[in-house]
Motif scaffolding. Structure first.
Motif, mmCIF file in Angstrom:
data_model
loop_
_atom_site.group_PDB
_atom_site.id
_atom_site.type_symbol
_atom_site.label_atom_id
_atom_site.label_comp_id
_atom_site.label_asym_id
_atom_site.label_seq_id
_atom_site.Cartn_x
_atom_site.Cartn_y
_atom_site.Cartn_z
ATOM 1 N N MET A 1 -9.547 5.091 6.758
ATOM 2 C CA MET A 1 -8.922 4.525 5.583
ATOM 3 C C MET A 1 -9.742 4.835 4.333
ATOM 4 S SD MET A 1 -6.450 2.997 4.120
ATOM 5 C CE MET A 1 -5.398 2.293 5.331
ATOM 6 N N ALA A 2 -11.057 4.867 4.468
ATOM 7 C CA ALA A 2 -11.909 5.154 3.304
ATOM 8 C C ALA A 2 -11.602 6.531 2.729
ATOM 9 C CB ALA A 2 -13.379 5.042 3.682
ATOM 10 N N ASP A 3 -11.308 7.515 3.600
ATOM 11 C CA ASP A 3 -10.956 8.851 3.127
ATOM 12 C C ASP A 3 -9.671 8.819 2.311
ATOM 13 O OD1 ASP A 3 -13.160 10.087 4.293
ATOM 14 O OD2 ASP A 3 -12.093 10.483 6.164
ATOM 15 N N PHE A 4 -8.676 8.077 2.786
ATOM 16 C CA PHE A 4 -7.422 7.958 2.050
ATOM 17 C C PHE A 4 -7.657 7.323 0.692
ATOM 18 C CE2 PHE A 4 -4.001 5.091 0.716
ATOM 19 C CZ PHE A 4 -3.052 6.046 0.359
ATOM 20 N N VAL A 5 -8.400 6.234 0.645
ATOM 21 C CA VAL A 5 -8.641 5.523 -0.619
ATOM 22 C C VAL A 5 -9.343 6.444 -1.616
ATOM 23 C CG1 VAL A 5 -9.885 3.604 -1.700
ATOM 24 C CG2 VAL A 5 -8.597 3.229 0.414
ATOM 25 N N HIS A 6 -10.362 7.157 -1.173
ATOM 26 C CA HIS A 6 -11.079 8.074 -2.066
ATOM 27 C C HIS A 6 -10.128 9.159 -2.591
ATOM 28 C CE1 HIS A 6 -14.274 10.436 -3.777
ATOM 29 N NE2 HIS A 6 -13.824 11.489 -3.105
ATOM 30 N N TRP A 7 -9.357 9.758 -1.701
ATOM 31 C CA TRP A 7 -8.403 10.789 -2.103
ATOM 32 C C TRP A 7 -7.373 10.215 -3.069
ATOM 33 C CZ3 TRP A 7 -3.131 10.803 -1.458
ATOM 34 C CH2 TRP A 7 -2.485 11.981 -1.838
ATOM 35 N N PHE A 8 -6.829 9.037 -2.766
ATOM 36 C CA PHE A 8 -5.792 8.396 -3.582
ATOM 37 C C PHE A 8 -6.304 8.134 -4.995
ATOM 38 C CE2 PHE A 8 -3.256 4.400 -4.471
ATOM 39 C CZ PHE A 8 -2.047 5.059 -4.676
ATOM 40 N N GLU A 9 -7.532 7.618 -5.123
ATOM 41 C CA GLU A 9 -8.106 7.357 -6.439
ATOM 42 C C GLU A 9 -8.252 8.640 -7.246
ATOM 43 O OE1 GLU A 9 -10.742 3.327 -6.195
ATOM 44 O OE2 GLU A 9 -11.667 5.125 -5.317
ATOM 45 N N GLU A 10 -8.667 9.717 -6.601
ATOM 46 C CA GLU A 10 -8.845 11.001 -7.295
ATOM 47 C C GLU A 10 -7.502 11.651 -7.639
ATOM 48 O OE1 GLU A 10 -11.757 12.595 -8.267
ATOM 49 O OE2 GLU A 10 -12.679 10.667 -7.782
ATOM 50 N N GLU A 65 10.119 -3.945 -11.848
ATOM 51 C CA GLU A 65 10.992 -2.772 -11.771
ATOM 52 C C GLU A 65 10.193 -1.460 -11.675
ATOM 53 O OE1 GLU A 65 10.189 -3.488 -16.123
ATOM 54 O OE2 GLU A 65 10.668 -4.757 -14.421
ATOM 55 N N ARG A 66 8.895 -1.513 -11.954
ATOM 56 C CA ARG A 66 8.031 -0.327 -11.830
ATOM 57 C C ARG A 66 7.542 -0.229 -10.387
ATOM 58 N NH1 ARG A 66 4.257 1.163 -16.697
ATOM 59 N NH2 ARG A 66 4.187 2.900 -15.262
ATOM 60 N N VAL A 67 8.091 0.755 -9.681
ATOM 61 C CA VAL A 67 7.865 0.904 -8.243
ATOM 62 C C VAL A 67 7.536 2.366 -7.942
ATOM 63 C CG1 VAL A 67 8.960 0.697 -5.972
ATOM 64 C CG2 VAL A 67 9.521 -0.919 -7.762
ATOM 65 N N GLY A 68 6.771 2.580 -6.893
ATOM 66 C CA GLY A 68 6.507 3.942 -6.433
ATOM 67 C C GLY A 68 6.184 3.944 -4.955
ATOM 68 N N THR A 69 6.610 5.005 -4.284
ATOM 69 C CA THR A 69 6.260 5.183 -2.881
ATOM 70 C C THR A 69 5.466 6.478 -2.734
ATOM 71 O OG1 THR A 69 8.316 6.364 -2.400
ATOM 72 C CG2 THR A 69 8.295 3.991 -1.983
ATOM 73 N N ILE A 70 4.597 6.468 -1.765
ATOM 74 C CA ILE A 70 3.820 7.660 -1.446
ATOM 75 C C ILE A 70 3.676 7.750 0.060
ATOM 76 C CG2 ILE A 70 1.630 6.443 -1.755
ATOM 77 C CD1 ILE A 70 0.489 9.193 -2.652
ATOM 78 N N GLU A 71 3.817 8.960 0.559
ATOM 79 C CA GLU A 71 3.581 9.228 1.975
ATOM 80 C C GLU A 71 2.722 10.481 2.061
ATOM 81 O OE1 GLU A 71 6.171 10.589 5.783
ATOM 82 O OE2 GLU A 71 6.887 8.834 4.682
ATOM 83 N N VAL A 72 1.630 10.387 2.787
ATOM 84 C CA VAL A 72 0.714 11.516 2.933
ATOM 85 C C VAL A 72 0.346 11.690 4.399
ATOM 86 C CG1 VAL A 72 -0.257 11.312 0.612
ATOM 87 C CG2 VAL A 72 -1.350 10.126 2.503
ATOM 88 N N ARG A 73 -0.060 12.908 4.724
ATOM 89 C CA ARG A 73 -0.475 13.231 6.081
ATOM 90 C C ARG A 73 -1.836 13.923 6.018
ATOM 91 N NH1 ARG A 73 4.154 15.793 8.011
ATOM 92 N NH2 ARG A 73 4.861 13.716 8.499
ATOM 93 N N TRP A 74 -2.760 13.481 6.837
ATOM 94 C CA TRP A 74 -4.084 14.110 6.948
ATOM 95 C C TRP A 74 -3.949 15.202 7.993
ATOM 96 C CZ3 TRP A 74 -8.708 14.429 4.725
ATOM 97 C CH2 TRP A 74 -9.788 14.899 5.468
ATOM 98 N N ASP A 77 -8.397 18.713 7.475
ATOM 99 C CA ASP A 77 -9.442 18.630 6.452
ATOM 100 C C ASP A 77 -8.954 18.206 5.079
ATOM 101 O OD1 ASP A 77 -8.040 20.912 5.920
ATOM 102 O OD2 ASP A 77 -9.785 22.181 5.605
ATOM 103 N N SER A 78 -7.669 17.883 4.941
ATOM 104 C CA SER A 78 -7.167 17.469 3.627
ATOM 105 C C SER A 78 -5.874 16.667 3.775
ATOM 106 C CB SER A 78 -6.908 18.693 2.749
ATOM 107 O OG SER A 78 -5.882 19.485 3.313
ATOM 108 N N PHE A 79 -5.537 15.937 2.711
ATOM 109 C CA PHE A 79 -4.289 15.191 2.690
ATOM 110 C C PHE A 79 -3.190 16.069 2.106
ATOM 111 C CE2 PHE A 79 -7.125 11.525 2.948
ATOM 112 C CZ PHE A 79 -6.443 10.746 3.869
#
Length: 92
Positions: A1-10, A65-74, A77-79
């Motif tokens: 999860m830490a990898d996702f959070v770091h990637w998401f912030e960047e 009303e401000r909404v967003g969805t995101i789906e990613v796959r690792w 070596d990358s998302f």
């Protein structure tokens, strides 16, 4: 999860409010806090592989009303972004 959070912030210029990023603010838009409304994280691993899929739906606390969805796959070596809507899509 830490990898996702770091990637998401960047990748999206967000500041997560906790270690799993259940809430965040967009950098430059401190007036809205976005909260994870629903989603999932799936992980699988094999002898030489580790795969993860994360899907989240975020909604603004202040402006629902401000909404967003995101789906990613690792993938090794990358998302890779498989879906993004709403606040995560850049305006032209």
């Amino acid at each position: 999860m830490a990898d996702f959070v770091h990637w998401f912030e960047e990748a999206y210029s967000v500041q997560c409010e906790d270690e799993s990023c259940d809430a965040f603010t967009l950098i430059g838009d401190q007036t809205n806090t976005y909260v994870n409304q629903e989603g999932y994280m799936k992980q699988s691993s094999g002898f030489f592989t580790f795969d993860m899929e994360v899907r989240r739906l975020y909604r603004s606390v202040e402006e629902p009303e401000r909404v967003g969805t995101i789906e990613v796959r690792w993938n090794q070596d990358s998302f890779e972004i498989t879906e993004e809507t709403g606040i995560f899509v850049a305006s032209p």
